[in-house]
Design an enzyme around this catalytic site. Structure first.
Site, PDB file in Angstrom:
ATOM      1  N   VAL A  11       0.805  -1.038   0.015  1.00 24.87           N
ATOM      2  CA  VAL A  11      -0.147   0.059   0.020  1.00 24.87           C
ATOM      3  C   VAL A  11       0.998   1.103  -0.016  1.00 24.87           C
ATOM      4  O   VAL A  11       0.659   2.261  -0.692  1.00 24.87           O
ATOM      5  CB  VAL A  11      -1.005   0.001   1.182  1.00 24.87           C
ATOM      6  CG1 VAL A  11      -1.602   1.380   1.339  1.00 24.87           C
ATOM      7  CG2 VAL A  11      -1.910  -1.247   1.007  1.00 24.87           C
ATOM      8  N   THR A  86      -1.165  -4.178   9.485  1.00 25.18           N
ATOM      9  CA  THR A  86      -1.883  -4.518  10.926  1.00 25.18           C
ATOM     10  C   THR A  86      -2.362  -5.904  10.992  1.00 25.18           C
ATOM     11  O   THR A  86      -3.499  -6.201  10.767  1.00 25.18           O
ATOM     12  CB  THR A  86      -3.358  -3.401  10.787  1.00 25.18           C
ATOM     13  OG1 THR A  86      -3.588  -3.671   9.310  1.00 25.18           O
ATOM     14  CG2 THR A  86      -2.762  -2.113  11.059  1.00 25.18           C
ATOM     15  N   PHE A 250     -17.445 -10.308  -7.851  1.00 24.92           N
ATOM     16  CA  PHE A 250     -17.098 -11.096  -6.855  1.00 24.92           C
ATOM     17  C   PHE A 250     -18.193 -12.203  -6.447  1.00 24.92           C
ATOM     18  O   PHE A 250     -18.438 -12.850  -5.547  1.00 24.92           O
ATOM     19  CB  PHE A 250     -16.999 -10.289  -5.317  1.00 24.92           C
ATOM     20  CG  PHE A 250     -15.705  -9.356  -5.425  1.00 24.92           C
ATOM     21  CD1 PHE A 250     -15.403  -8.566  -6.258  1.00 24.92           C
ATOM     22  CD2 PHE A 250     -14.637  -9.818  -4.591  1.00 24.92           C
ATOM     23  CE1 PHE A 250     -14.287  -7.879  -6.250  1.00 24.92           C
ATOM     24  CE2 PHE A 250     -13.472  -9.350  -4.385  1.00 24.92           C
ATOM     25  CZ  PHE A 250     -13.086  -8.397  -5.483  1.00 24.92           C
ATOM     26  N   PRO A 253     -16.782 -18.470  -8.524  1.00 26.91           N
ATOM     27  CA  PRO A 253     -16.481 -19.292  -7.223  1.00 26.91           C
ATOM     28  C   PRO A 253     -15.038 -19.812  -7.419  1.00 26.91           C
ATOM     29  O   PRO A 253     -14.343 -19.740  -8.471  1.00 26.91           O
ATOM     30  CB  PRO A 253     -17.429 -20.581  -7.617  1.00 26.91           C
ATOM     31  CG  PRO A 253     -17.596 -20.375  -9.082  1.00 26.91           C
ATOM     32  CD  PRO A 253     -17.642 -19.129  -9.527  1.00 26.91           C
ATOM     33  N   CYS A 261      -5.822  -9.415   2.950  1.00 32.23           N
ATOM     34  CA  CYS A 261      -6.881  -8.492   3.536  1.00 32.23           C
ATOM     35  C   CYS A 261      -8.076  -9.250   3.828  1.00 32.23           C
ATOM     36  O   CYS A 261      -8.599  -9.399   5.195  1.00 32.23           O
ATOM     37  CB  CYS A 261      -7.187  -7.593   2.565  1.00 32.23           C
ATOM     38  SG  CYS A 261      -5.926  -6.195   2.310  1.00 32.23           S
ATOM     39  N   ARG A 326       0.433 -14.365   0.916  1.00 35.92           N
ATOM     40  CA  ARG A 326      -0.242 -14.384   2.091  1.00 35.92           C
ATOM     41  C   ARG A 326      -1.563 -14.844   2.121  1.00 35.92           C
ATOM     42  O   ARG A 326      -2.352 -14.653   1.419  1.00 35.92           O
ATOM     43  CB  ARG A 326      -0.299 -12.816   2.720  1.00 35.92           C
ATOM     44  CG  ARG A 326       1.125 -12.452   3.004  1.00 35.92           C
ATOM     45  CD  ARG A 326       1.150 -10.952   3.667  1.00 35.92           C
ATOM     46  NE  ARG A 326       0.772  -9.813   2.616  1.00 35.92           N
ATOM     47  CZ  ARG A 326       0.957  -8.355   2.812  1.00 35.92           C
ATOM     48  NH1 ARG A 326       1.094  -7.973   3.922  1.00 35.92           N
ATOM     49  NH2 ARG A 326       0.850  -7.688   1.688  1.00 35.92           N
TER      50      ARG A 326
HETATM   51  N1  LIG Z   1      -2.007  -5.222   0.460  1.00 38.02           N
HETATM   52  C1  LIG Z   1      -3.315  -4.808   0.253  1.00 38.02           C
HETATM   53  O1  LIG Z   1      -3.769  -4.760  -1.036  1.00 38.02           O
HETATM   54  C2  LIG Z   1      -4.146  -3.597   0.802  1.00 38.02           C
HETATM   55  C3  LIG Z   1      -5.000  -2.965   0.367  1.00 38.02           C
HETATM   56  C4  LIG Z   1      -5.752  -1.888   1.277  1.00 38.02           C
HETATM   57  C5  LIG Z   1      -5.518  -1.817   2.638  1.00 38.02           C
HETATM   58  N2  LIG Z   1      -4.342  -2.509   3.035  1.00 38.02           N
HETATM   59  C6  LIG Z   1      -3.891  -2.318   4.418  1.00 38.02           C
HETATM   60  O2  LIG Z   1      -2.632  -1.452   4.303  1.00 38.02           O
HETATM   61  C7  LIG Z   1      -2.019  -1.797   5.446  1.00 38.02           C
HETATM   62  C8  LIG Z   1      -0.446  -2.201   4.728  1.00 38.02           C
HETATM   63  O3  LIG Z   1      -0.654  -3.422   4.064  1.00 38.02           O
HETATM   64  P1  LIG Z   1       0.574  -3.790   3.285  1.00 38.02           P
HETATM   65  O4  LIG Z   1      -0.046  -5.221   2.589  1.00 38.02           O
HETATM   66  O5  LIG Z   1       1.046  -2.716   2.499  1.00 38.02           O
HETATM   67  O6  LIG Z   1       1.502  -4.371   4.345  1.00 38.02           O
HETATM   68  P2  LIG Z   1       3.111  -4.813   4.033  1.00 38.02           P
HETATM   69  O7  LIG Z   1       3.531  -5.527   5.052  1.00 38.02           O
HETATM   70  O8  LIG Z   1       3.297  -5.033   2.478  1.00 38.02           O
HETATM   71  O9  LIG Z   1       3.896  -3.339   4.207  1.00 38.02           O
HETATM   72  C9  LIG Z   1       4.019  -2.661   5.538  1.00 38.02           C
HETATM   73  C10 LIG Z   1       5.382  -2.221   5.763  1.00 38.02           C
HETATM   74  O10 LIG Z   1       5.476  -1.446   7.045  1.00 38.02           O
HETATM   75  C11 LIG Z   1       6.638  -1.400   7.386  1.00 38.02           C
HETATM   76  N3  LIG Z   1       6.834  -0.966   8.799  1.00 38.02           N
HETATM   77  C12 LIG Z   1       6.192  -1.570   9.914  1.00 38.02           C
HETATM   78  N4  LIG Z   1       6.562  -0.588  11.074  1.00 38.02           N
HETATM   79  C13 LIG Z   1       7.002   0.470  10.558  1.00 38.02           C
HETATM   80  C14 LIG Z   1       7.484   1.726  11.023  1.00 38.02           C
HETATM   81  N5  LIG Z   1       7.358   1.935  12.446  1.00 38.02           N
HETATM   82  N6  LIG Z   1       8.098   2.772  10.394  1.00 38.02           N
HETATM   83  C15 LIG Z   1       8.181   2.217   8.749  1.00 38.02           C
HETATM   84  N7  LIG Z   1       7.999   1.299   8.515  1.00 38.02           N
HETATM   85  C16 LIG Z   1       7.456   0.332   9.094  1.00 38.02           C
HETATM   86  C17 LIG Z   1       7.226  -3.058   7.213  1.00 38.02           C
HETATM   87  O11 LIG Z   1       8.582  -3.115   7.289  1.00 38.02           O
HETATM   88  C18 LIG Z   1       6.392  -3.108   5.824  1.00 38.02           C
HETATM   89  O12 LIG Z   1       7.637  -2.939   4.839  1.00 38.02           O
HETATM   90  C19 LIG Z   1      -2.489  -2.840   6.176  1.00 38.02           C
HETATM   91  O13 LIG Z   1      -3.238  -2.404   7.341  1.00 38.02           O
HETATM   92  C20 LIG Z   1      -3.425  -3.674   5.456  1.00 38.02           C
HETATM   93  O14 LIG Z   1      -4.578  -4.304   5.763  1.00 38.02           O
HETATM   94  C21 LIG Z   1      -3.737  -3.514   2.343  1.00 38.02           C
HETATM   95  O1  LIG Z   2     -15.115 -13.370  -7.578  1.00 32.81           O
HETATM   96  C1  LIG Z   2     -14.107 -13.408  -6.828  1.00 32.81           C
HETATM   97  C2  LIG Z   2     -13.348 -12.438  -6.483  1.00 32.81           C
HETATM   98  C3  LIG Z   2     -12.402 -12.752  -5.661  1.00 32.81           C
HETATM   99  N1  LIG Z   2     -12.057 -13.854  -5.287  1.00 32.81           N
HETATM  100  C4  LIG Z   2     -10.759 -14.199  -4.260  1.00 32.81           C
HETATM  101  O2  LIG Z   2     -10.902 -13.194  -3.298  1.00 32.81           O
HETATM  102  C5  LIG Z   2      -9.612 -12.769  -2.908  1.00 32.81           C
HETATM  103  C6  LIG Z   2      -9.472 -11.280  -2.750  1.00 32.81           C
HETATM  104  O3  LIG Z   2      -9.436 -10.769  -4.193  1.00 32.81           O
HETATM  105  P1  LIG Z   2      -9.385  -9.353  -4.404  1.00 32.81           P
HETATM  106  O4  LIG Z   2     -10.554  -8.711  -3.703  1.00 32.81           O
HETATM  107  O5  LIG Z   2      -9.228  -9.013  -6.135  1.00 32.81           O
HETATM  108  O6  LIG Z   2      -8.056  -8.968  -4.051  1.00 32.81           O
HETATM  109  P2  LIG Z   2      -7.306  -7.999  -2.371  1.00 32.81           P
HETATM  110  O7  LIG Z   2      -6.263  -7.502  -3.174  1.00 32.81           O
HETATM  111  O8  LIG Z   2      -7.237  -8.859  -1.599  1.00 32.81           O
HETATM  112  O9  LIG Z   2      -8.290  -7.025  -2.459  1.00 32.81           O
HETATM  113  C7  LIG Z   2      -9.226  -6.989  -1.416  1.00 32.81           C
HETATM  114  O10 LIG Z   2      -8.574  -6.375  -0.234  1.00 32.81           O
HETATM  115  C8  LIG Z   2      -8.070  -5.181  -0.128  1.00 32.81           C
HETATM  116  C9  LIG Z   2      -7.429  -4.763   1.157  1.00 32.81           C
HETATM  117  O11 LIG Z   2      -8.255  -4.529   2.094  1.00 32.81           O
HETATM  118  C10 LIG Z   2      -8.874  -3.933  -0.540  1.00 32.81           C
HETATM  119  O12 LIG Z   2      -8.590  -2.980  -0.520  1.00 32.81           O
HETATM  120  C11 LIG Z   2      -9.688  -4.482  -1.598  1.00 32.81           C
HETATM  121  O13 LIG Z   2     -10.841  -3.418  -2.251  1.00 32.81           O
HETATM  122  C12 LIG Z   2     -10.206  -5.812  -1.828  1.00 32.81           C
HETATM  123  O14 LIG Z   2     -10.902  -6.135  -3.004  1.00 32.81           O
HETATM  124  C13 LIG Z   2      -8.661 -13.643  -3.622  1.00 32.81           C
HETATM  125  O15 LIG Z   2      -8.142 -14.745  -2.983  1.00 32.81           O
HETATM  126  C14 LIG Z   2      -9.368 -13.689  -4.801  1.00 32.81           C
HETATM  127  O16 LIG Z   2      -8.887 -15.219  -5.824  1.00 32.81           O
HETATM  128  C15 LIG Z   2     -12.720 -15.111  -5.585  1.00 32.81           C
HETATM  129  O17 LIG Z   2     -12.597 -16.038  -4.995  1.00 32.81           O
HETATM  130  N2  LIG Z   2     -13.811 -14.785  -6.213  1.00 32.81           N
END
Ligand SMILES: NC(=O)c1ccc[n+]([C@@H]2O[C@H](COP(=O)([O-])OP(=O)(O)OC[C@H]3O[C@@H](n4cnc5c(N)ncnc54)[C@H](O)[C@@H]3O)[C@@H](O)[C@H]2O)c1
Ligand SMILES: O=c1ccn([C@@H]2O[C@H](COP(=O)(O)OP(=O)(O)O[C@H]3O[C@H](CO)[C@@H](O)[C@H](O)[C@H]3O)[C@@H](O)[C@H]2O)c(=O)[nH]1
Length: 453
Positions: A11, A86, A250, A253, A261, A326
């Site tokens: 992110v 988180t 979404f 299946p 997430c 993950r």
């Molecule tokens: N991955 C996604 O698609 C996604 C989408 C929407 C929201 N989120 C949310 O966003 C947040 C981050 O997710 P992510 O997938 O990017 O995580 P990530 O594990 O890929 O990255 C988190 C980073 O934060 C760093 N970090 C931890 N403590 C720190 C500190 N004190 N100072 C500086 N860096 C620090 C870690 O070293 C790591 O590189 C989570 O809360 C997640 O639920 C993730």
């Molecule tokens: O019809 C569907 C759509 C998705 N998936 C599965 O659902 C999971 C999540 O997929 P997707 O939502 O596309 O990816 P993420 O990157 O995990 O994104 C979700 O999680 C993020 C972290 O919170 C949010 O920001 C996004 O809006 C939300 O879509 C994966 O295992 C997909 O294969 C299915 O099995 N069937």
């Protein structure tokens, strides 16, 4: 504007790069020094389509930098974003240690008029906790705190960020609201901007993820029903999705939802419900069903294969377009197959490097065909586009058996059947000639009919 992005993961990097493209000056900070060194050397530690080029362009333009010093990065920032992990605690609740650690690191050094923005997904009330912690770390000086949850998906993160369905700004004061409105102004004509309280913004994020996950959980149960009754879940998904109140998204299946997430955020929402005495039984059941599904699919494959088969698993990432492993259902299925005594070969176009360190006991290959040599069965576990275009003639020449388990319903069905494969898709009864795998398998018509996916 000047922005410090704390946390340079999926992110933080995506958001930081996109915000720098708007002309902001962004410094992405990470406590992981190796990650910062790698980014500075031009090596992007994650795979996300388009991200590498976007980062390079903005670094070259002098708008995007990387640092391990939060203190320096936040000193002149207008906005300090928290995008750290988180992760879940054992009871499903959210572990806020990285958020609070980051607050302690940044708050004392922020300008008096800077806004601290929680971008990470955090349970409702966390912004208030962050505010209290920040004020304490600043020796009592006030600080403006906002919540700005992120809705991007891995694999399409740049498009999702640049053309979101909506941007949610949780602001309890005018300074935070104005600053974030200005920040997102370049997206204003593309999106619906929702300004609400920090508490609502936090709830919106979990409710959105849980609702999407419920759609998937529901269609997975319907897929089982289709298999049992001889229906076709693709037709059912289409038929219900055409109702605009339901929508087509979404309803694919598969082997259960995974990723960093949905699994964690559904558990966290359920835990929040328990904590506040407002139980979330639908979400509690969903969490259980999804875990059961991943294991059950592995077992169902095993039941069709018989003991000691050689199985090729195509795809390890939790979805296509990412190297993120993950909570990947593909890996849960690999584990189940290994536990049942099968030999497993894996190919994933992007996740091999991380995967090889994580999954011991399976052999990794650099192409689907290399992985399939001598296999009794191929399992398509991730919907990478190359798996939709598999050359079945080539596979038939290389494999010992003729079984395809398409857990994403993407393979070219006619091509597979024409080459004599038996095809197991999700939400349909098996199709095609039933043949015994040449080695190790003991599939029979009765087994197959009794064991749809
Ligand atoms: N991955 C996604 O698609 C996604 C989408 C929407 C929201 N989120 C949310 O966003 C947040 C981050 O997710 P992510 O997938 O990017 O995580 P990530 O594990 O890929 O990255 C988190 C980073 O934060 C760093 N970090 C931890 N403590 C720190 C500190 N004190 N100072 C500086 N860096 C620090 C870690 O070293 C790591 O590189 C989570 O809360 C997640 O639920 C993730
Ligand atoms: O019809 C569907 C759509 C998705 N998936 C599965 O659902 C999971 C999540 O997929 P997707 O939502 O596309 O990816 P993420 O990157 O995990 O994104 C979700 O999680 C993020 C972290 O919170 C949010 O920001 C996004 O809006 C939300 O879509 C994966 O295992 C997909 O294969 C299915 O099995 N069937």
């Amino acid at each position: 504007m000047k922005i410090a992005m704390i946390g340079a993961g999926y992110v933080g990097l995506t958001t930081g790069a996109c915000l720098s493209r708007f002309g902001n000056s962004v410094c992405c900070v990470d406590i992981n020094q190796a990650r910062v060194d790698s980014l500075r050397a031009g090596n992007i530690p994650i795979y996300e389509p388009g991200l590498s080029d976007l980062i390079k362009a903005n670094v070259d333009a002098g708008r995007l930098t990387f640092s391990s010093s939060a203190e320096t990065a936040v000193a002149d920032a207008d906005l300090v974003f928290l995008a750290v992990g988180t992760p879940p605690l054992p009871d499903g609740d959210t572990d806020l240690q990285f958020i609070l650690g980051a607050v302690d690191a940044v708050a004392p050094h922020m300008r008096s008029d800077a806004v601290l923005v929680v971008k990470s997904t955090v349970p409702t009330g966390a912004a208030q906790l962050v505010r209290k912690r920040a004020v304490a770390a600043r020796g009592g000086r006030a600080v403006s705190v906002a919540s700005n949850p992120e809705f991007l998906r891995e694999g399409s993160a740049l498009e999702d960020f640049m053309a979101p369905d909506r941007v949610v700004i949780g602001a309890d004061d005018g300074v935070a609201e104005d600053r974030l409105r200005r920040l997102y102004a370049p997206l204003a004509d593309l999106t619906t901007l929702l300004v609400t309280s920090t508490a609502n913004a936090e709830l919106i994020k979990y409710a959105a993820n849980a609702f999407l996950a419920l759609k998937i959980g529901f269609i997975n149960d319907i897929a089982d029903l289709c298999e049992a009754t001889g229906g076709d879940c693709a037709a059912v998904s289409k038929g219900i999705g055409l109702d605009s109140r339901i929508g087509e998204a979404f309803l694919r299946p598969g082997p259960g939802f995974g990723g960093s997430c949905f699994p964690k955020d559904t558990r966290s929402l359920a835990a929040t419900g328990r904590r506040y005495g407002a139980p979330q039984p639908l979400v509690e059941a969903l969490v259980e069903r999804n875990l059961e599904r991943q294991v059950a699919i592995g077992r169902r494959l095993s039941a069709v294969l018989g003991a000691g088969s050689r199985v090729t698993v195509l795809g390890a990432a939790f979805k296509a377009g990412t190297d993120d492993l993950r909570e990947s259902p593909a890996l849960a299925i690999v584990d189940a197959l290994l536990e049942d005594g099968h030999t497993v070969h894996i190919h994933d176009p992007k996740a091999r490097e991380v995967g090889e360190r994580l999954v011991t006991g399976a052999k990794w290959s650099s192409s689907p065909y290399e992985a399939a040599a001598g296999a009794d069965a191929v399992v398509v576990a991730t919907e990478w586009p190359e798996f939709a275009a598999l050359d079945f003639e080539r596979l038939a020449r290389m494999m010992s058996g003729r079984l395809i388990f398409d857990l994403r319903n993407i393979v070219d069905r006619n091509a597979a059947l024409a080459e004599g494969f038996t095809l197991h898709s999700v939400g349909q009864r098996p199709q095609g000639p039933v043949r015994r795998p040449r080695s190790g398998g003991r599939a029979a018509m009765a087994d197959l009919a009794a064991s749809p996916l």
